[in-house]
Design an enzyme around this catalytic site. Structure first.
Site, short mmCIF file in Angstrom:
data_model
loop_
_atom_site.label_atom_id
_atom_site.label_comp_id
_atom_site.label_asym_id
_atom_site.label_seq_id
_atom_site.Cartn_x
_atom_site.Cartn_y
_atom_site.Cartn_z
CB SER A 1 -0.95 -0.04 1.19
OG SER A 1 -1.97 0.92 1.06
CG ASP B 1 -4.55 -1.39 0.36
OD1 ASP B 1 -3.61 -2.06 0.80
OD2 ASP B 1 -4.73 -0.19 0.65
#
Length: 744
Positions: free
Chosen positions: A75, A221
């Site tokens: 991320s 993500d």
């Protein structure tokens, strides 16, 4: 290489589990780095805006001469890690993260300056910011609140010198990013392909960012599957790990007081469980850093500077252990030189290729980017060309990349149509109350049918109900793929109230219904201006709505030439803070076209805005004239009155054949941190206005002008600007206003 990562071992060690797990994990065979030193791996966790703390850690590592031989990130950790792996220094990454450009990219509100001129024009009447898609007879919403287009282009520019590296082991520092397969839930380790795409995939929080498609997978993500990729880094053949965990904290019972906080807690529990399992795999010689970010929000990108400082403090707190990994100054200079040499320049572009499956926009892309063949890549120039096409508003993403084939270096282009369009609808709303019992409203919708021709034509329908109903249609027909020259047939029906005034006396009010048709020919100049000419015919009838019923209805049939020159580089039409706009329009009725008379109507408008900090100063002037000496047509008369148009008197209180008004406005952005109230930008301001109407241009002059002013509070909401204002004029004139709608 993109592979599914092994699932993390379950945690059950409890307190002291980290040491127990470390003892249970056999030491990997040492892979010696240059000079016989141990290879050092860096693990950067996900955490949204909290991930800016990674930059602070990197700054301290550079100060201590600690080399990094491999990076694994998830991320926001993948973004920071990918930028560092590309050869940027910690301070260069800090500069990028703290710049307004990158912070705005995470909000993904496209700058108005990036929009095509036609899209800017929509702001004038259709105030709701977000269009809604129309597809297969149904309204559609985007797959995420943020498309990532702006973030993509910034990352492209920052990593341009290593754009040709298809294998992430060939970067100045080997790198892995972790994403999640949205269909299977598996962790996907990205070690080759396109660096920017890998960073974007790892960052794509579901429902916030639009998912990234790569190699048949829909990626989101990486924090959902592996927020702290210790195993991934270990598999890169390192001896020691420096692990930075900025993951999501668990909230106490007192803070779990809403649906949102309970939902976030559920996600934090799941992510923390996986992170704890990865922490249990650490060995005694590894260094674990937990920056003390408290309960700082992952979505508060305003905390980035503070998060960087917190990361620095965390690293300095372990400086003694980190110093054991440091190189001598001479050896560290050699390490930096090797990184710099790997951040090689991009060779000359030998060819331009549109990606397979993207031929819908192929000719437009070739027209824009074809001239770049034979030139050296320039990130800013590429971004300007991307903006020119993306600003049309019907693309979800428009991106570029680089490839090598047969020793030749190519620029590849990909344009993806809006998954929720490309047809869409925009809404507008206007409400007004003067606290004297007079109120009005108009509600509007614009339906845009996009791409009706190969060159990007549009068929537009406007519908408005309320005090001034309107039905209109136009067909925008670009004559080439560059969308410069265009032809536009149009037709519209509308009804409106027009006052008949003599001086300050309102003798009557007419209801004017008209039907207008015509065709325009013009040219757009980039995304900042437009010139057009045309022929129009307007027919209709005016009847008395309020006043002497003996005044008979009047029919009209006017035929005229039309010309307009427009310039618009304002950053915001509701509360502009910088830029300027200009409009000059002429309409000339001619008997040779079949009109009953010959007349000329000329109007002009100019606005300039300048800001410093929270403070903004605006100069705005408007003027209009009937070039004929005697004009009796009520439709051609100009009116003044209302907020910022001589604020002390009611709207449309005075009229004449000519008018002129100049305003000077000052407003200041207010609220905590300058963010307004409840995250809505808010402004306190005042105005000074000088102007009037005249029956003849010979009467016009400053001596006959009226001087008015106003005080106001403005909110720039998602539905449009909201104003609460008080106007003050001469001779005890005053008025109060509450309305939703645009004033500038």
């Amino acid at each position: 290489m993109s592979v599914a990562a092994p699932s993390a071992a379950p945690s059950g060690a409890g307190a002291g589990g980290q040491a127990a797990a470390a003892a249970a994990v056999p030491a990997a065979p040492a892979r010696r780095a240059p000079g016989g030193r141990p290879r050092i791996g860096l693990v950067l966790s996900g955490g949204g805006a909290r991930g800016a703390a990674h930059v602070g850690v990197l700054k301290v590592l550079e100060e201590l001469n600690v080399p990094i031989d491999a990076i694994a990130g998830t991320s926001m950790g993948a973004v920071v890690g990918g930028l560092y792996a590309s050869g940027l220094t910690a301070r260069e990454i800090e500069s990028a993260l703290t710049s307004g450009n990158l912070q705005d990219a995470f909000r993904d509100r496209p700058a108005r300056s990036d929009l095509r001129f036609r899209r800017k024009a929509e702001d004038l009447n259709f105030l709701v910011r977000f269009p809604v898609g129309l597809k297969s007879g149904r309204f559609r919403l985007p797959k995420g609140l943020i498309s990532g287009q702006k973030l993509n282009q910034i990352l492209r520019r920052l990593t341009l010198p290593v754009a040709a590296a298809g294998d992430f082991d060939d970067l100045p520092t080997p790198f892995r990013a972790v994403a999640t397969d949205l269909e299977s839930g598996e962790a996907v380790v990205l070690g080759d392909g396109d660096l920017v795409t890998a960073m974007r995939a790892s960052l794509s929080a579901p429902g916030v960012f639009v998912p990234v498609e790569q190699d048949g997978r829909l990626l989101v993500d990486g924090g959902l599957a592996d927020n702290l990729p210790v195993e991934v880094a270990r598999a890169m053949g390192v001896d020691r790990l420096i692990v930075v965990d900025v993951g999501f904290p668990l909230q106490t019972r007192e803070r779990l007081d809403s649906v949102g906080t309970v939902s976030n807690q559920m996600l934090a529990i799941l992510i923390r469980r996986g992170s704890n399992a990865q922490r249990d795999l650490l060995r005694p010689e590894d260094v674990l850093l937990d920056p003390a970010l408290g309960d700082a929000s992952s979505f508060d990108f305003g905390l980035i500077p503070r998060a960087i400082e917190v990361g620095e403090r965390a690293a300095r707190g372990s400086a003694a252990r980190l110093a054991d990994l440091a190189l001598s100054p001479e050896a560290y200079r050699g390490y930096l030189a090797a990184r710099e040499s790997a951040r090689r320049g991009v060779p000359t572009i030998d060819y331009v290729r549109v990606a397979e499956g993207e031929q819908r926009y192929g000719r437009s892309l070739e027209a824009l980017f074809g001239p770049l063949s034979g030139t050296a890549p320039d990130g800013a120039a590429l971004e300007r060309r991307i903006t020119a096409l993306y600003g049309q508003g019907n693309l979800e993403t428009l991106d570029y990349g680089f490839e090598q084939q047969g020793g030749r270096y190519g620029l590849t282009l990909a344009a993806r149509r809006n998954s929720w369009g490309p047809n869409y609808v925009r809404f507008g709303l206007n409400l007004q109350d003067d606290f004297e019992g007079n109120s009005s409203y108009n509600a509007a919708a614009r339906f845009v049918l996009s791409e009706i021709t190969p060159t990007g034509g549009e068929w537009v329908w406007d519908l408005q109900i309320g005090e001034s109903p309107r039905l209109a249609t136009e067909v925008f027909l670009p004559l080439d793929y560059s969308m410069g020259w265009f032809l536009m047939p149009l037709a519209r029906f509308e009804a409106r109230n027009v006052p008949l005034l003599v001086g300050d006396r309102r003798l009557a009010e007419f209801r004017v219904r008209s039907f207008e048709s015509g065709v325009d020919f013009g040219r757009e100049f980039g995304n900042w201006g437009e010139a057009r000419i045309g022929v129009r015919r307007q027919t209709g009838q005016s009847r008395v709505r309020v006043g002497d019923p003996q005044l008979s209805p009047a029919e009209f049939d006017s035929r005229s030439y039309f010309a307009r020159l427009s310039y618009d580089k304002l950053d915001n039409v509701n509360f502009p803070r910088r830029g300027q706009s200009f409009l000059l329009e002429w309409r000339g009725e001619r008997t040779e076209l079949g009109s009953g008379r010959s007349s000329d109507l000329l109007t002009a408008d100019w606005l300039v805005a300048r800001s410093r900090g929270r403070n903004t100063l605006v100069f705005w002037s408007s003027a209009g004239t009937n070039l004929e000496t005697e004009v009796v047509d009520v439709r051609s008369r100009f009116t003044l009155g209302g907020f910022l148009n001589l604020s002390g008197i009611a709207p449309d209180s005075i009229s004449g054949n000519d008018f002129a008004i100049a305003r000077m406005l000052y407003y200041r952005k207010v609220g905590s941190g300058g963010e307004g109230f409840l995250n809505v930008p808010a402004y306190l301001g005042l105005s000074y206005e000088v102007g009037n109407v005249w029956e003849s241009r010979s009467d016009a002059g400053f001596s006959g002008a009226r001087q008015h002013g106003s005080l106001f509070l403005g909110l720039d909401t998602l539905l449009g600007p909201v104003y609460l204002g008080a106007g003050i004029g001469e001779d005890s004139d005053n008025a109060f206003y509450l309305f939703l709608g645009r004033t500038f």
